[in-house]
Design an enzyme around this catalytic site. Structure first.
Site, mmCIF file in Angstrom:
data_model
loop_
_atom_site.group_PDB
_atom_site.id
_atom_site.type_symbol
_atom_site.label_atom_id
_atom_site.label_comp_id
_atom_site.label_asym_id
_atom_site.label_seq_id
_atom_site.Cartn_x
_atom_site.Cartn_y
_atom_site.Cartn_z
ATOM 1 N N ASP A 120 0.823 -1.209 0.000
ATOM 2 C CA ASP A 120 0.000 0.000 0.000
ATOM 3 C C ASP A 120 0.861 1.264 0.000
ATOM 4 O O ASP A 120 2.023 1.241 0.393
ATOM 5 C CB ASP A 120 -0.870 0.042 1.270
ATOM 6 C CG ASP A 120 -2.018 -0.949 1.230
ATOM 7 O OD1 ASP A 120 -2.028 -1.825 0.336
ATOM 8 O OD2 ASP A 120 -2.893 -0.859 2.102
ATOM 9 N N HIS A 278 3.527 -2.480 3.106
ATOM 10 C CA HIS A 278 3.543 -1.100 2.588
ATOM 11 C C HIS A 278 4.838 -0.786 1.859
ATOM 12 O O HIS A 278 5.895 -1.279 2.239
ATOM 13 C CB HIS A 278 3.380 -0.112 3.745
ATOM 14 C CG HIS A 278 2.034 -0.156 4.394
ATOM 15 N ND1 HIS A 278 1.698 -1.111 5.315
ATOM 16 C CD2 HIS A 278 0.940 0.617 4.239
ATOM 17 C CE1 HIS A 278 0.442 -0.923 5.715
ATOM 18 N NE2 HIS A 278 -0.041 0.121 5.070
#
Ligand code: NAG
Ligand code: NAG
Ligand code: NAG
Ligand code: NAG
Ligand code: NAG
Ligand code: NAG
Ligand code: NAG
Ligand code: NAG
Ligand code: NAG
Ligand code: NAG
Length: 377
Positions: A120, A278
């Site tokens: 992400d 992430h």
């Protein structure tokens, strides 16, 4: 000697990252978008483009749920009904809608022993080492991009597509979606989709809510933009490492180790997993690189979400194809069936670009690894 070399190497790396992260411009014309990293406002709601979009939405299919509030930066759950009428993920991890006609979230890779690889918050200015690593391992992932980051870092965004990663939407300003009005939520998704189309030439069909914060109202809006909601079933918490968060490096390692153990001990013998990671900063990308070999040996397959769902057409544009699960896993030495259509990379005709720069993927890749160009937004 060694320490001098290390010093020089350290300086070089620091220089490369500061060059990568230096402000740069692109020749894209980004007028007509919400303010960068801000929740969209009436400035965009009052445009003909947004009004047309808004009137194309069937609002009767969107449940009438009052937006939640944030208190001191956290979402306020006070007074919410214990029966969870809205299938609010933040409240109890609900992923099967309570409202008729809304698709359930995707939470796992169905293929046994399979790790669905997702990152992400990109693109990030300093992702070159990480993307080079994935490339050297012939590894594709699903990237959930923030619209404002795509606007700030268009060349990095283009590299992700060029490298064969699957691109999904992660909203414009990375806020709690269930706290937004209908119009704000629609704009968060629409303008992120639009900037991805403009910069990369493709229209994503998937999104992930920041913080997982989604309910049936937000799902219904996303569904009308053809965006499938993708959550996760294992969360590394990598974003929460000190200094940005509060957990030690060892605590993040322990999370990864637990997930590796589950791969080894048969927890995922009958299904797969989607794992939240992430590309936020050096800490998260370093953990990704460090744990990758152990994940590869603990799980049968490590694949992007499109492949574990057999989605061979991951974008609205029908001429862009992607490997099925079997195709992906049978090409571990480099998927050869990943077809990329460079003709597809041009900005949409309605978004007139004065760009002269963006002509081929190869030049994009080299642009992404050399200090960039141009202006700050
Ligand atoms: C950018 O796009 C806007 C709206 O589409 C247009 O009015 C403006 O002239 C464009 N700017 C440039 C420099 O092309
Ligand atoms: C969007 O549509 C809804 C439902 O028709 C309407 O109430 C609202 O005013 C519209 N918003 C804008 C900005 O056009
Ligand atoms: C929000 O933060 C303020 C200042 O730290 C504090 O006084 C207040 O109690 C907090 N409110 C809630 C609901 O936590
Ligand atoms: C949703 O997908 C359908 C079928 O591919 C397409 O015709 C339609 O234009 C898409 N809608 C949006 C808002 O992208
Ligand atoms: C597998 O490992 C996980 C994580 O350590 C543990 O919680 C789980 O109980 C183990 N399952 C089996 C079948 O050993
Ligand atoms: C998982 O599969 C492996 C290999 O087939 C087997 O040895 C192991 O017992 C299975 N574990 C569980 C918990 O089903
Ligand atoms: C990207 O990475 C750098 C360096 O790790 C970090 O400082 C920055 O906050 C990240 N985010 C963005 C949006 O560039
Ligand atoms: C993180 O930063 C260090 C030191 O600058 C660098 O050597 C390393 O390559 C970076 N890692 C990633 C994955 O970017
Ligand atoms: C993917 O396609 C293969 C081949 O058709 C099939 O065996 C497999 O069950 C499919 N997997 C999923 C998750 O759809
Ligand atoms: C691929 O599709 C896009 C959008 O549908 C179109 O603009 C482009 O010309 C197509 N490319 C080819 C080679 O067909």
């Amino acid at each position: 000697m060694v320490s001098i070399s290390l010093f020089i190497l350290g300086t070089l790396i620091t220089t490369v990252i500061s060059q990568e992260c230096a402000p740069y411009t692109s020749s894209f014309n980004f007028s007509g978008y919400p303010a960068n990293w801000k929740i969209p406002t009436s400035t965009v709601f009052n445009t003909d483009e947004f009004k047309q979009l808004n009137s194309s939405i069937d609002w009767t299919k969107v449940p009438n749920i009052t937006p939640h509030k944030t208190v001191n930066g956290s979402i306020d759950q006070t007074g919410y009904s214990a029966s969870d009428p809205d299938c609010w993920w933040t409240y109890n991890l609900c992923t099967t809608p309570k409202t008729a006609g809304i698709n359930p979230d995707v939470t796992v890779c169905p293929e046994p022993g399979t790790w669905g690889l997702t990152y992400d918050d990109g693109p990030n200015c300093s992702h070159t080492v990480f993307y080079d690593f994935l490339k050297a391992n012939n590894q594709k992932a699903t990237m959930f991009f923030i619209g404002s980051n795509v606007q700030n870092l268009p060349n990095e965004a283009q590299r992700a597509l060029a490298d064969g990663h699957q691109i999904c939407v992660h909203t414009w300003s990375h806020n709690y979606m269930t706290t937004l009005t209908n119009e704000e939520a629609l704009a968060e998704l629409y303008y992120t989709r639009k900037v991805i189309k403009y910069v990369m030439g493709i229209t994503p069909l998937c999104w992930r809510p920041p913080f997982g914060d989604v309910d049936d109202r937000i799902r219904a809006i996303a569904q009308q933009l053809n965006l499938t909601t993708i959550i996760w079933d294992q969360d590394t918490n990598d974003w929460d490492e000190i200094p940005d968060g509060v957990e030690t490096s060892a605590q993040i390692d322990a999370n990864f180790q637990t997930f590796v153990n589950r791969g080894l001990n048969g927890t995922y013998n009958y299904s797969g997993t989607i794992v939240l990671e992430h590309e936020l900063d050096n800490n998260t990308m370093s953990k990704a690189v460090e744990w990758y070999p152990k994940i590869k040996s603990a799980y049968k397959h490590v694949v992007p979400i499109a492949s574990c769902l057999n989605i061979t057409q991951p974008y609205l544009e029908t001429n862009f194809t992607y490997p099925s699960f079997f195709e992906y896993i049978n090409n571990d030495n480099g998927p050869t069936n990943y077809v990329q259509n460079t003709a597809n990379n041009s900005p949409s005709p309605s978004a007139k670009s004065t760009s002269t720069a963006i002509t081929s993927y190869n030049s994009l890749i080299s642009m992404a690894v050399t200090p960039n160009i141009l202006f700050l937004l």
